[in-house]
Design an enzyme around this catalytic site. Structure first.
Site, PDB file in Angstrom:
ATOM      1  N   ARG A   1       0.826  -1.212   0.000  1.00 27.10           N
ATOM      2  CA  ARG A   1       0.000   0.000   0.000  1.00 27.10           C
ATOM      3  C   ARG A   1       0.855   1.256   0.000  1.00 27.10           C
ATOM      4  O   ARG A   1       0.438   2.305   0.483  1.00 27.10           O
ATOM      5  CB  ARG A   1      -0.914   0.001   1.202  1.00 27.10           C
ATOM      6  CG  ARG A   1      -0.134  -0.160   2.501  1.00 27.10           C
ATOM      7  CD  ARG A   1      -1.022   0.063   3.631  1.00 27.10           C
ATOM      8  NE  ARG A   1      -0.321  -0.185   4.874  1.00 27.10           N
ATOM      9  CZ  ARG A   1      -0.688   0.351   5.998  1.00 27.10           C
ATOM     10  NH1 ARG A   1      -1.727   1.143   6.028  1.00 27.10           N
ATOM     11  NH2 ARG A   1      -0.040   0.087   7.091  1.00 27.10           N
TER      12      ARG A   1
ATOM     13  N   ASP B   1      -6.492  -3.731   0.921  1.00 21.08           N
ATOM     14  CA  ASP B   1      -7.095  -2.772  -0.001  1.00 21.08           C
ATOM     15  C   ASP B   1      -6.111  -1.702  -0.471  1.00 21.08           C
ATOM     16  O   ASP B   1      -6.470  -0.816  -1.240  1.00 21.08           O
ATOM     17  CB  ASP B   1      -8.325  -2.116   0.635  1.00 21.08           C
ATOM     18  CG  ASP B   1      -7.984  -1.413   1.940  1.00 21.08           C
ATOM     19  OD1 ASP B   1      -6.783  -1.355   2.302  1.00 21.08           O
ATOM     20  OD2 ASP B   1      -8.908  -0.921   2.609  1.00 21.08           O
ATOM     21  N   GLY B   2      -4.883  -1.764   0.029  1.00 18.11           N
ATOM     22  CA  GLY B   2      -3.887  -0.784  -0.403  1.00 18.11           C
ATOM     23  C   GLY B   2      -4.043   0.582   0.248  1.00 18.11           C
ATOM     24  O   GLY B   2      -3.374   1.535  -0.140  1.00 18.11           O
TER      25      GLY B   2
ATOM     26  N   ASP C   1      11.118  -6.904   7.532  1.00 18.07           N
ATOM     27  CA  ASP C   1      10.663  -6.050   6.423  1.00 18.07           C
ATOM     28  C   ASP C   1      10.447  -4.614   6.884  1.00 18.07           C
ATOM     29  O   ASP C   1      10.231  -3.733   6.063  1.00 18.07           O
ATOM     30  CB  ASP C   1       9.370  -6.602   5.807  1.00 18.07           C
ATOM     31  CG  ASP C   1       8.308  -6.897   6.843  1.00 18.07           C
ATOM     32  OD1 ASP C   1       8.550  -7.747   7.710  1.00 18.07           O
ATOM     33  OD2 ASP C   1       7.237  -6.268   6.793  1.00 18.07           O
TER      34      ASP C   1
ATOM     35  N   ASP D   1       8.469   2.428   9.052  1.00 18.82           N
ATOM     36  CA  ASP D   1       7.185   1.734   9.009  1.00 18.82           C
ATOM     37  C   ASP D   1       6.500   1.688  10.372  1.00 18.82           C
ATOM     38  O   ASP D   1       6.588   0.703  11.109  1.00 18.82           O
ATOM     39  CB  ASP D   1       7.381   0.301   8.484  1.00 18.82           C
ATOM     40  CG  ASP D   1       6.795   0.175   7.085  1.00 18.82           C
ATOM     41  OD1 ASP D   1       6.443   1.213   6.501  1.00 18.82           O
ATOM     42  OD2 ASP D   1       6.682  -0.953   6.575  1.00 18.82           O
TER      43      ASP D   1
HETATM   44  P1  AMP Z   1       3.195  -3.602   8.023  1.00 15.92           P
HETATM   45  O1  AMP Z   1       2.787  -4.385   9.222  1.00 15.92           O
HETATM   46  O2  AMP Z   1       2.503  -2.268   7.906  1.00 15.92           O
HETATM   47  O3  AMP Z   1       4.666  -3.466   7.915  1.00 15.92           O
HETATM   48  O4  AMP Z   1       2.703  -4.404   6.748  1.00 15.92           O
HETATM   49  C1  AMP Z   1       3.109  -5.712   6.434  1.00 15.92           C
HETATM   50  C2  AMP Z   1       2.786  -6.008   5.002  1.00 15.92           C
HETATM   51  O5  AMP Z   1       1.383  -5.930   4.777  1.00 15.92           O
HETATM   52  C3  AMP Z   1       3.447  -5.079   4.001  1.00 15.92           C
HETATM   53  O6  AMP Z   1       3.807  -5.833   2.888  1.00 15.92           O
HETATM   54  C4  AMP Z   1       2.327  -4.114   3.680  1.00 15.92           C
HETATM   55  O7  AMP Z   1       2.511  -3.522   2.425  1.00 15.92           O
HETATM   56  C5  AMP Z   1       1.100  -4.995   3.742  1.00 15.92           C
HETATM   57  N1  AMP Z   1      -0.128  -4.241   4.081  1.00 15.92           N
HETATM   58  C6  AMP Z   1      -0.458  -3.693   5.267  1.00 15.92           C
HETATM   59  N2  AMP Z   1      -1.648  -3.085   5.205  1.00 15.92           N
HETATM   60  C7  AMP Z   1      -2.106  -3.244   3.938  1.00 15.92           C
HETATM   61  C8  AMP Z   1      -3.284  -2.841   3.232  1.00 15.92           C
HETATM   62  N3  AMP Z   1      -4.257  -2.133   3.813  1.00 15.92           N
HETATM   63  N4  AMP Z   1      -3.384  -3.196   1.935  1.00 15.92           N
HETATM   64  C9  AMP Z   1      -2.441  -3.900   1.327  1.00 15.92           C
HETATM   65  N5  AMP Z   1      -1.307  -4.308   1.928  1.00 15.92           N
HETATM   66  C10 AMP Z   1      -1.142  -3.989   3.218  1.00 15.92           C
HETATM   67 MG    MG Z   2       5.970  -2.784   6.728  1.00 17.72          MG
END
Ligand code: AMP
Ligand code: MG
Length: 489
Positions: free
Chosen positions: A84, A115-116, A244, A254
């Site tokens: 996203r 949903d991005g 990540d 992040d």
């Molecule tokens: P995060 O915990 O924010 O680091 O996210 C972990 C993974 O989930 C990453 O690859 C993000 O891009 C993906 N991600 C988190 N929220 C969304 C969302 N609403 N739509 C699509 N991908 C998401």
């Molecule tokens: Mg992340």
């Protein structure tokens, strides 16, 4: 914005080109003048609002989502990627280039079930904390703006979408290297290509050969150690230290369910989904090393393991020495530097002990971390009693610690100057979760972003008294104590 496109042009196969989708009825919720300067921008205007809300193309932008993987809560996920966040390119500023990314810019090939989008509350929190950490001199990605909209998104209930405009010197994560080691097997060339790119762009003083690789990993280990030392010193819990979410440059990256400590508590868990406390506040130094080991494993096809291990061995001493130095400045110990490494290590050890005894006293008396340090910096060091004494449950333990502390601080030539110096290292204001929450509720319920703006102003000068804002330095009210955020963002 004036872009160059080095990642996009040189790393074909490391991303997918994808266009962001606009959010309707966009409005500025926040804008950082300080971040804007980094990429040569002035004040916000309507053209920028359209471009950064993805309702108009930004001239010179390329629009792409990077692919990476990572260890999440200890387990390897073979493919994550920007689900996203869509990067526009590297915006050229007066002191270097910054990736500009629209976090919440719509779905990408890596969105999986998502949903991005980003909900307003999480976008506002990322905006505030990026700029707050920067003002505390903690290495971090930055946030240029946060843009609200009318676009409905569904989480536990209906919310509205927003975009955080993130600036990062690089979006390359530990997980990038893991992806090109494990998930694209048989492609060591790509691993080398990624490493050479990283060195050329961000470590220009190093060469792309065995000696350069070895030194590069030492620098990655040490910048990660320093970042985490900063977190421990300001009382910041990241909450989702998956590989990540670890930047190759050692910038805090992040943001999700992060928190600043109110009450000092080593076991504090800020992430609602972290049932085992893997990422509890006191676990962060250990997790940093665990993550670096995962990165090291991913590098074994191209860097000899002896070199990797030697670099990893510098982690703990780097972290301790940075942490002790930061705490020395907070507590007013004065620098302790000496040529002889062993004597230096002994001095660090002694100071670390005094610092740890202090945090144990805070923890046992359930005292506020930032406010207690601020108070300690206001004492008349020659006086028998510290004002913090009255806050302590175990006064005699505090008294004996305080004696040792006074002895360590020694003679202070000018108490007023000493106190002023302490105030430059102990923030009066930190982004407590309840403060962010109050700003979010006002936007949610009244469409009113004035609290957000007030908080942003306040936190760009966290060390200044700003007496009219005294209330915002207080410990949280009952409803805001130990607020734990969910990962749903
Ligand atoms: P995060 O915990 O924010 O680091 O996210 C972990 C993974 O989930 C990453 O690859 C993000 O891009 C993906 N991600 C988190 N929220 C969304 C969302 N609403 N739509 C699509 N991908 C998401
Ligand atoms: Mg992340």
């Amino acid at each position: 914005m004036r872009f160059k496109q080095d990642f996009f042009e040189q790393l074909d196969g490391f991303y997918s080109q994808v266009y962001p989708q606009g959010i309707q009825n966009p409005q500025w919720l926040g804008w950082s003048d300080d971040a804007a300067k980094l990429i040569g921008l002035g004040k916000p205007n309507n053209d920028l609002l359209m471009q950064l809300s993805a309702n108009a193309a930004a001239p010179g932008a390329s629009y792409y989502a990077q692919v990476y993987s990572g260890h999440q809560f200890g387990g390897y996920t073979p493919r994550l990627g920007d689900g996203r966040s869509i990067i526009l390119g590297e915006a050229i500023g007066p002191n270097g280039a910054w990736d500009v990314a629209l976090k919440g810019g719509g779905p990408t090939p890596y969105s999986r079930q998502g949903d991005g989008r980003a909900v307003m509350r999480s976008a506002v929190r990322e905006f505030l904390v990026s700029e707050a950490l920067a003002a505390l001199s903690v290495p971090t990605t930055r946030a240029l703006a946060v843009i609200g909209s009318d676009l409905p998104v569904w989480r536990e209930s209906q919310e509205t979408a927003a975009i955080t405009v993130r600036l990062a010197k690089s979006h390359i994560r530990f997980g990038h290297f893991e992806y090109f080691c494990y998930s694209e097997r048989g492609a060591p060339d790509k691993l080398t290509q990624l490493l050479n790119f990283t060195i050329a762009q961000h470590f220009p003083h190093l060469t792309a050969d065995a000696a350069g690789y070895k030194q590069w990993f030492v620098e990655v280990v040490q910048s990660t150690a320093k970042m985490i030392a900063h977190w421990q010193a300001v009382g910041f819990a990241h909450g989702v230290m998956n590989t990540d979410n670890m930047s190759i440059l050692g910038d805090t990256f992040d943001f999700g369910p992060f928190a600043f400590l109110d009450t000092f508590n080593e076991s504090f868990i800020c992430n609602h989904s972290d049932h085992e406390g893997r990422y509890a506040f006191g676990q962060q130094p250990g997790v940093g090393l665990w993550n670096l080991k995962r990165l090291a494993q991913a590098l074994t096809p191209i860097i000899p393991s002896d070199d990797l291990i030697a670099a990893l061995n510098t982690y703990q001493p780097s972290l301790v020495s940075e942490y002790v130095n930061l705490m020395r400045a907070k507590l007013g110990f004065g620098a302790a530097s000496c040529q002889d490494r062993e004597t230096q290590a002994e001095l660090d050890k002694q100071d670390l002990q005094l610092i740890s005894q202090f945090t144990v006293l805070l923890e046992n008396s359930q005292l506020d971390y930032s406010n207690s340090l601020r108070k300690m910096g206001q004492i008349d060091i020659s006086s028998q009693h510290s004002p913090l004494r009255d806050d302590m449950l175990n006064v005699s333990e505090f008294d004996s610690w305080y004696q040792a502390y006074q002895a360590r601080v020694g003679n202070v030539a000018d108490v007023t100057v000493w106190q002023q110096q302490r105030n430059q290292h102990n923030p009066k204001y930190v982004l407590r979760n309840y403060l962010a929450q109050e700003a979010i509720i006002d936007i949610e319920e009244k469409g009113d972003n004035s609290k957000l703006l007030q908080l942003q102003q306040l936190l760009t000068r966290p060390f200044d008294e700003q007496p009219q804002m005294n209330d915002l330095a207080k410990r949280p009210p009952d409803w805001g104590q130990g607020l734990i955020m969910s990962c749903s963002s």
